[in-house]
Design a protein around this motif. Structure first.
Motif, PDB file in Angstrom:
ATOM      1  N   PRO A 126      -4.903  -5.409  -1.720  1.00 40.36           N
ATOM      2  CA  PRO A 126      -4.877  -5.482  -3.192  1.00 40.36           C
ATOM      3  C   PRO A 126      -3.623  -6.170  -3.738  1.00 40.36           C
ATOM      4  O   PRO A 126      -3.700  -6.901  -4.735  1.00 40.36           O
ATOM      5  CB  PRO A 126      -4.927  -4.012  -3.627  1.00 40.36           C
ATOM      6  N   GLU A 157      -5.040  -3.223   5.816  1.00 43.40           N
ATOM      7  CA  GLU A 157      -5.919  -3.337   4.643  1.00 43.40           C
ATOM      8  C   GLU A 157      -5.286  -2.760   3.384  1.00 43.40           C
ATOM      9  O   GLU A 157      -5.679  -3.104   2.272  1.00 43.40           O
ATOM     10  CB  GLU A 157      -7.273  -2.660   4.918  1.00 43.40           C
ATOM     11  N   SER A 158      -4.273  -1.901   3.537  1.00 41.18           N
ATOM     12  CA  SER A 158      -3.649  -1.298   2.351  1.00 41.18           C
ATOM     13  C   SER A 158      -2.865  -2.307   1.521  1.00 41.18           C
ATOM     14  O   SER A 158      -2.563  -2.048   0.362  1.00 41.18           O
ATOM     15  CB  SER A 158      -2.759  -0.117   2.744  1.00 41.18           C
ATOM     16  N   CYS A 159      -2.520  -3.470   2.099  1.00 40.00           N
ATOM     17  CA  CYS A 159      -1.785  -4.460   1.301  1.00 40.00           C
ATOM     18  C   CYS A 159      -2.687  -5.551   0.732  1.00 40.00           C
ATOM     19  O   CYS A 159      -2.225  -6.408  -0.005  1.00 40.00           O
ATOM     20  CB  CYS A 159      -0.620  -5.049   2.089  1.00 40.00           C
ATOM     21  N   TRP A 193       1.213  -1.937 -12.620  1.00 45.15           N
ATOM     22  CA  TRP A 193       1.567  -3.230 -12.052  1.00 45.15           C
ATOM     23  C   TRP A 193       1.711  -4.332 -13.095  1.00 45.15           C
ATOM     24  O   TRP A 193       2.623  -5.149 -13.000  1.00 45.15           O
ATOM     25  CB  TRP A 193       0.539  -3.643 -10.992  1.00 45.15           C
ATOM     26  N   GLY A 196       0.792  -1.218   0.000  1.00 44.58           N
ATOM     27  CA  GLY A 196       0.000   0.000   0.000  1.00 44.58           C
ATOM     28  C   GLY A 196       0.825   1.270   0.000  1.00 44.58           C
ATOM     29  O   GLY A 196       2.051   1.256   0.133  1.00 44.58           O
ATOM     30  N   ASP A 245      -4.100   3.552  -5.749  1.00 45.43           N
ATOM     31  CA  ASP A 245      -4.990   2.920  -6.739  1.00 45.43           C
ATOM     32  C   ASP A 245      -4.805   3.511  -8.128  1.00 45.43           C
ATOM     33  O   ASP A 245      -4.828   2.794  -9.120  1.00 45.43           O
ATOM     34  CB  ASP A 245      -6.459   3.121  -6.347  1.00 45.43           C
ATOM     35  N   TRP A 269      -2.117   1.818 -10.300  1.00 43.21           N
ATOM     36  CA  TRP A 269      -2.057   0.365 -10.391  1.00 43.21           C
ATOM     37  C   TRP A 269      -1.963  -0.144 -11.814  1.00 43.21           C
ATOM     38  O   TRP A 269      -1.573  -1.291 -12.033  1.00 43.21           O
ATOM     39  CB  TRP A 269      -3.254  -0.273  -9.691  1.00 43.21           C
ATOM     40  N   ASP A 289      -4.051  -9.958  -3.209  1.00 39.39           N
ATOM     41  CA  ASP A 289      -5.014 -10.457  -4.202  1.00 39.39           C
ATOM     42  C   ASP A 289      -4.398 -10.519  -5.591  1.00 39.39           C
ATOM     43  O   ASP A 289      -4.590 -11.493  -6.333  1.00 39.39           O
ATOM     44  CB  ASP A 289      -6.252  -9.558  -4.255  1.00 39.39           C
ATOM     45  N   TYR A 290      -3.636  -9.482  -5.956  1.00 40.96           N
ATOM     46  CA  TYR A 290      -3.032  -9.404  -7.287  1.00 40.96           C
ATOM     47  C   TYR A 290      -2.100 -10.598  -7.525  1.00 40.96           C
ATOM     48  O   TYR A 290      -2.187 -11.274  -8.561  1.00 40.96           O
ATOM     49  CB  TYR A 290      -2.268  -8.088  -7.436  1.00 40.96           C
TER      50      TYR A 290
END
Length: 197
Positions: free
Chosen positions: A122, A118-120, A98, A23, A92, A95, A125-126
């Motif tokens: 994504p 929570e900032s990590c 990425w 994040g 965001d 992204w 999930d990626y």
């Protein structure tokens, strides 16, 4: 003549691409810079009033810059192996970078801040969606409550096979240990993949 031989060895070295993700404000730029043997390439820009309401500065109110494309560093392990580190942007709105950065990567570090875990999500999930091996590096900020690795694993809902390690992104030796853990994990996952016939 020694110069020509060293140049020849460098040309035959295997280059390994690794990502450092997570994040906004979690310490990715710091991690890449702490371990790079060359001055790291940074694409940082100052935060301006234009980002108000767009970038969430909760927990990182003192942050004045942001990575807009990538961070880049290099580590020569030996004459046969060179690591290239690419730090991803955290917000965001960047992204889209990425997918480009992930091409050819063998693995990733997902850097986590327990104050804003929570900032990590994504990044986790990626890499899970892409099937790219990753480790979680819990960046232990001075003012943050210390959680154990299993507490972080449970909060992130990552499997027992994914290494979770505590680290200090400012410290070269600590960062090296995270990268060693990643390389060992990548090698262990490669052993599980059946050879092509």
């Amino acid at each position: 003549m020694a110069s020509a031989n060293s140049d020849e060895r460098r040309l035959t070295a295997t280059a390994v691409k690794l990502l450092v993700a997570g994040g906004f404000g979690v310490g990715k730029t710091t991690m890449v810079g702490s371990v790079s043997e060359v001055p790291p390439l940074r694409t940082e820009e100052s935060l301006t009033s234009a980002s108000e309401g767009v970038d969430d500065l909760s927990g990182v109110e003192a942050k004045t810059t942001t990575t807009v494309a990538l961070d880049f560093g290099r580590i020569t392990i030996n004459s046969e192996l060179i690591l290239y580190l690419f730090g991803t942007p955290g917000q965001d709105r960047f992204w889209f970078m990425w997918d480009e950065l992930a091409q050819g990567a063998l693995g990733a570090v997902v850097l986590a801040d327990t104050r804003r875990l929570e900032s990590c999500f994504p990044a986790v999930d990626y890499f899970e969606r892409r099937g790219l091996p990753f480790v979680v590096g819990v960046n232990c900020f001075d003012q943050a409550h210390m959680y154990g690795t299993e507490e972080v694993r449970a909060a992130l809902d990552v499997g027992p096979e994914v290494p979770v390690v505590l680290c200090d992104a400012r410290d070269k030796e600590s960062t090296k240990q995270v990268l060693i853990t990643l390389i060992e994990y990548v090698m262990s996952t490669a052993d599980l993949v059946p050879a092509a016939r």
